[in-house]
Enzyme design. Structure first.
Site, mmCIF file in Angstrom:
data_model
loop_
_atom_site.group_PDB
_atom_site.id
_atom_site.type_symbol
_atom_site.label_atom_id
_atom_site.label_comp_id
_atom_site.label_asym_id
_atom_site.label_seq_id
_atom_site.Cartn_x
_atom_site.Cartn_y
_atom_site.Cartn_z
ATOM 1 N N GLY A 38 0.788 -1.230 0.000
ATOM 2 C CA GLY A 38 0.000 0.000 0.000
ATOM 3 C C GLY A 38 0.818 1.276 0.000
ATOM 4 O O GLY A 38 1.995 1.283 -0.379
ATOM 5 N N GLY A 179 0.722 19.951 8.006
ATOM 6 C CA GLY A 179 0.405 18.752 8.786
ATOM 7 C C GLY A 179 1.626 17.837 8.746
ATOM 8 O O GLY A 179 2.744 18.283 8.466
ATOM 9 N N ALA A 315 -0.648 3.919 9.517
ATOM 10 C CA ALA A 315 -0.427 2.515 9.131
ATOM 11 C C ALA A 315 -0.687 1.578 10.302
ATOM 12 O O ALA A 315 -1.328 0.535 10.164
ATOM 13 C CB ALA A 315 1.003 2.349 8.624
ATOM 14 N N HIS A 439 20.768 3.014 32.621
ATOM 15 C CA HIS A 439 21.599 4.215 32.477
ATOM 16 C C HIS A 439 22.840 3.859 31.668
ATOM 17 O O HIS A 439 23.409 2.799 31.878
ATOM 18 C CB HIS A 439 22.018 4.718 33.851
HETATM 19 P P1 NAI Z 1 -3.121 16.683 7.770
HETATM 20 O O1 NAI Z 1 -4.579 16.705 7.852
HETATM 21 O O2 NAI Z 1 -2.306 16.122 8.873
HETATM 22 O O3 NAI Z 1 -2.583 18.195 7.561
HETATM 23 C C1 NAI Z 1 -3.018 19.020 6.536
HETATM 24 C C2 NAI Z 1 -2.698 20.466 6.888
HETATM 25 O O4 NAI Z 1 -3.014 21.270 5.754
HETATM 26 C C3 NAI Z 1 -3.523 20.998 8.046
HETATM 27 O O5 NAI Z 1 -2.672 21.621 8.970
HETATM 28 C C4 NAI Z 1 -4.479 21.983 7.369
HETATM 29 O O6 NAI Z 1 -4.823 23.062 8.205
HETATM 30 C C5 NAI Z 1 -3.651 22.455 6.187
HETATM 31 N N1 NAI Z 1 -4.445 22.947 5.058
HETATM 32 C C6 NAI Z 1 -5.555 22.404 4.517
HETATM 33 N N2 NAI Z 1 -5.967 23.150 3.447
HETATM 34 C C7 NAI Z 1 -5.063 24.156 3.297
HETATM 35 C C8 NAI Z 1 -4.930 25.225 2.377
HETATM 36 N N3 NAI Z 1 -5.796 25.405 1.385
HETATM 37 N N4 NAI Z 1 -3.887 26.087 2.535
HETATM 38 C C9 NAI Z 1 -2.986 25.914 3.553
HETATM 39 N N5 NAI Z 1 -3.077 24.919 4.444
HETATM 40 C C10 NAI Z 1 -4.101 24.043 4.328
HETATM 41 O O7 NAI Z 1 -2.794 15.985 6.375
HETATM 42 P P2 NAI Z 1 -1.442 15.418 5.782
HETATM 43 O O8 NAI Z 1 -0.256 16.068 6.411
HETATM 44 O O9 NAI Z 1 -1.592 15.530 4.314
HETATM 45 O O10 NAI Z 1 -1.457 13.904 6.223
HETATM 46 C C11 NAI Z 1 -2.523 13.044 5.809
HETATM 47 C C12 NAI Z 1 -2.645 11.856 6.737
HETATM 48 O O11 NAI Z 1 -1.514 11.017 6.616
HETATM 49 C C13 NAI Z 1 -2.733 12.288 8.192
HETATM 50 O O12 NAI Z 1 -3.741 11.541 8.817
HETATM 51 C C14 NAI Z 1 -1.383 11.927 8.741
HETATM 52 O O13 NAI Z 1 -1.444 11.630 10.124
HETATM 53 C C15 NAI Z 1 -0.971 10.733 7.893
HETATM 54 N N6 NAI Z 1 0.471 10.633 7.826
HETATM 55 C C16 NAI Z 1 1.157 10.139 8.883
HETATM 56 C C17 NAI Z 1 2.525 10.099 8.877
HETATM 57 C C18 NAI Z 1 3.227 9.579 10.077
HETATM 58 O O14 NAI Z 1 2.611 8.919 10.883
HETATM 59 N N7 NAI Z 1 4.508 9.859 10.278
HETATM 60 C C19 NAI Z 1 3.301 10.555 7.733
HETATM 61 C C20 NAI Z 1 2.487 11.094 6.691
HETATM 62 C C21 NAI Z 1 1.128 11.109 6.738
#
Ligand code: NAI
Length: 467
Positions: A38, A179, A315, A439
């Protein structure tokens, strides 16, 4: 063809569900239209962490004089970094293929459509096959969402999927959305020398996190050279002689930011279209397929797990929900618990968080206490030269039960597990504090922070009291 369980989608939700169902004796078919693994393996967690590892090594090399090391002519070759990523992804993918095969799971490379509550049609390159199964698990994941800004269809405007396929680091990148995706990619690209500007419409980056961690992370990212515009909106993207011009309304002024690429990182949307959900009568909307705590939809026997449910798009959430669904399909009783799911951001330093933030505890009128311990006071972190950050614990005053753990610092994503274990099992901060931590390790920061709930931190200079 008749099966006990049919799983649609072979990501970390689907393939784990398939294996769990097979472990419980089920005859399982797993339908995947692209590659097993995926988004996580092919276009997400693993390729980004591979790039990040190269970025970290590169940063370490750049700091080598501090550690008494000498190196001349240091540099990087992004083509080799890219190739390493491709090879690692291919290797892990073949690992999943072997796992699935060893569990006697039938894998079909094709597209599945529900044609009833117990039936699917699968179209492969060669044929169309009707499958009957007592239980169906939908694990079709999510895709990056787009924004309706003018110019979003220009070829320079890309998603994280396409950014991962670039064979060269862009010179100038504008990231829309701060994000997890936006911040992780900004950090990686910046480490390789790209000029990065992040545009976030909310007043803060990483809005879902503890505000104190966010503030500190913001400072560190700025120190790394990432420009951040919060409370700002992209109003237009126009083709320019070289690349594009991004118009940003910051609320105070309108800035024109030149860029070679624009990354849209404004969230992901569940993949529900073309699945026959309507035919089967499954209730869903734009935020995903509705499920109960057993991961079952409104139609008995049809389950949905992972990003397609729109809940906690991670994930590890998908894998856990996959096991819950598989066990229920196979006649056991399992329920999904979302209260202690750690979330991690793989920047440098890392951020990891589980349970309630202070803001959430306040909003729920919980009588809580918080405690902080800085990595700068931890011997191991000092030897590593990784002293930025802290461990913050939130605990209920009356019981001492751990409600949240929020970490900014080295190996935060590993350390946070102590918090997840505590929250999941109702442990108190004292349970953590009184467990002997080795430690010198970074884990002592968690122990010290737990002592702090009772005012008992050892490695903290006592404030002077007036006599
Ligand atoms: P997100 O929902 O975490 O963040 C999107 C951000 O874009 C928000 O802060 C929002 O306010 C902003 N935003 C939305 N529309 C906008 C606009 N027109 N102009 C400016 N800012 C705007 O989404 P993201 O970062 O794309 O991640 C998607 C999913 O994938 C999330 O659920 C995330 O937790 C997951 N993910 C997890 C990772 C990890 O666990 N390390 C790594 C990558 C993704």
């Amino acid at each position: 063809m008749d099966f006990d369980v049919a799983v649609i989608g072979g990501g970390p939700g689907g393939y784990v569900a398939a294996i769990r169902a097979a472990q419980l004796g089920g005859k399982v078919v797993l339908v995947e239209k692209e590659n097993l693994g995926g988004v996580c393996l092919n276009r997400g967690c693993i390729p980004t962490k591979t790039l990040l590892r190269s970025a970290e090594k590169w940063e370490e090399l750049s700091r080598c004089a501090e550690f008494g090391l000498k190196a001349d002519n240091i540099g990087f070759d992004y083509a080799v970094i890219f190739e390493r990523k491709t090879n690692i992804v291919a290797g892990l993918r073949s690992g999943i293929e072997q796992l699935v095969k060893s569990n006697d799971i039938t894998v079909m490379n094709g597209t599945a459509v529900l044609t009833g509550s117990r039936q699917l049609e699968v179209s492969t390159a060669a044929e169309q096959v009707t499958i009957s199964a007592s239980g169906i698990i939908i694990a079709t994941g999510s895709v990056p969402s787009t924004i309706p800004v003018a110019g979003h269809d220009l070829s320079e405007v890309i998603t994280s999927d396409q950014l991962l396929e670039l064979t060269e680091v862009p010179k100038r990148l504008v990231v829309i959305g701060a994000g997890v995706v936006g911040i992780e990619f900004s950090a990686i690209m910046r480490a390789f020398g790209c000029e990065v500007t992040v545009v976030e419409m909310l007043p803060t980056i990483l809005p879902m996190l503890d505000s104190e961690l966010v503030k500190r992370m913001g400072l560190l990212l700025r120190k790394q050279g990432i420009k951040m515009l919060t409370g700002a909106k992209v109003t237009d993207i126009e083709a320019a002689a070289d690349g594009v011009m991004v118009k940003v309304d910051t609320g105070k002024d309108v800035q024109d930011i030149p860029a070679d690429k624009v990354l849209i990182a404004t969230g992901r949307r569940p993949v529900t279209e073309g699945l026959g959900l309507g035919t089967a009568g499954v209730i869903f909307d734009n935020s995903g397929i509705q499920v109960n705590t057993r991961m079952e939809t409104n139609i008995a026997g049809i389950y949905a797990i992972g990003d397609v449910t729109g809940q906690s798009m991670l994930a590890h959430t998908a894998s856990t929900a996959g096991m819950v669904a598989a066990e229920n399909v196979m006649g056991l009783h399992a329920e999904m618990d979302y209260s202690a799911i750690p979330s991690c951001i793989f920047t440098h330093p890392e951020i990891a968080s589980v349970g309630l933030t202070e803001e959430q505890a306040k909003a729920q009128n919980i009588d809580y206490k918080s405690s902080k311990f800085n990595f700068a006071a931890n011997g191991k972190a000092v030897t590593m030269g990784e002293t930025d950050g802290l461990v913050k614990i939130i605990a209920e005053v009356a019981s001492g039960k751990v409600l949240g753990m929020h970490i900014l610092g080295p190996h935060a994503s590993d350390l946070v597990m102590e918090g997840a274990l505590a929250i999941r099992n109702g442990l108190t901060a004292r349970d953590i504090a009184h467990t002997v931590h080795p430690h010198p390790t970074l884990s002592e920061t968690v122990m010290e922070s737990a002592h702090g709930i009772y005012g008992d931190i050892i490695h903290q200079v006592k404030p002077k009291t007036r006599k």
